[in-house]
Design an enzyme around this catalytic site. Sequence first.
Site, PDB file in Angstrom:
ATOM      1  N   HIS A 116       0.883  -1.165   0.200  1.00  0.00           N
ATOM      2  CA  HIS A 116       0.086   0.018   0.143  1.00  0.00           C
ATOM      3  C   HIS A 116       0.942   1.262  -0.104  1.00  0.00           C
ATOM      4  O   HIS A 116       0.593   2.042  -0.801  1.00  0.00           O
ATOM      5  CB  HIS A 116      -0.794   0.056   1.289  1.00  0.00           C
ATOM      6  CG  HIS A 116      -2.131  -0.914   1.257  1.00  0.00           C
ATOM      7  ND1 HIS A 116      -1.879  -2.144   0.924  1.00  0.00           N
ATOM      8  CD2 HIS A 116      -3.439  -0.695   1.147  1.00  0.00           C
ATOM      9  CE1 HIS A 116      -3.257  -2.648   0.832  1.00  0.00           C
ATOM     10  NE2 HIS A 116      -4.180  -1.786   0.788  1.00  0.00           N
ATOM     11  N   HIS A 165       1.819  -3.977   8.800  1.00  0.00           N
ATOM     12  CA  HIS A 165       3.060  -3.721   8.427  1.00  0.00           C
ATOM     13  C   HIS A 165       4.020  -3.370   9.672  1.00  0.00           C
ATOM     14  O   HIS A 165       3.369  -2.526  10.425  1.00  0.00           O
ATOM     15  CB  HIS A 165       3.597  -3.051   7.328  1.00  0.00           C
ATOM     16  CG  HIS A 165       3.014  -3.419   5.931  1.00  0.00           C
ATOM     17  ND1 HIS A 165       3.566  -4.490   5.233  1.00  0.00           N
ATOM     18  CD2 HIS A 165       1.736  -3.137   5.347  1.00  0.00           C
ATOM     19  CE1 HIS A 165       2.804  -4.944   4.352  1.00  0.00           C
ATOM     20  NE2 HIS A 165       1.899  -3.956   4.140  1.00  0.00           N
TER      21      HIS A 165
END
Length: 232
Positions: A116, A165
């Site tokens: 992303h 993440h």
Amino acid sequence: MHGVFVTPPSLAIANPFAGIDHGVALWFHAHLTPTFVSVLRGITEFGSSEWIAVVLSIAVLFFVFKRWWPSLLMMVVAVPGGMLLNEWVKLLVHRHRPFVDGWFVDWSGYSFASGHTIGATLLYGQLALFIIPMIKNRRGRVLVYSAATFVIVLVGFSRIALGAHYLTDVLGGMFLGTSWLTLCLLVSRPLRRAVVPPVIADVLPDATPALVPVPVPVQAEVAVAPASNSLV
């Protein structure tokens, strides 16, 4: 053997920031609420592959309509190409995500680097590189650059807060995305003359000749003979 898919070997990398990575991930995971998760999910969509595909399609149609072929080539190579490169990096590094279980967890795949984040870096960074040359004043250029940076950082923050993440995954995505855009700019340098003129020509006013001061000679005093009062 035929029909056997062999995955590339993972790259063993020692993470000197492992303590910071895990500390940040655990802190956000402990403070997540349903409302906070809903807000983060909305923010993270600005870096999703679906959203990037929509914006990229609109940009491609615009460039085709304007017949800006070098710009179209740059957009297609920079954004999808960089995202494909990131998928290869993920397979190579083979890092697992911070959290794989939870009521809001719905992601799969590997963690480094953040897909992303690199997608947002490539998309909004490339759009900023197209828009900035069209703006004449410095304040407008700074505003476009700041807006693109803000969206990228916001997407990266949402990925860390959601536990998708680690911090270094997001920083790695920003670094890889910026490096890929820089490489694309350097390689496409011969095409810049073809990209910039048609864009700027529609924005900048017609050139006017420079005003050069012309010295005005001082008129000399002319002596006028007094008129005679008598007729000769």
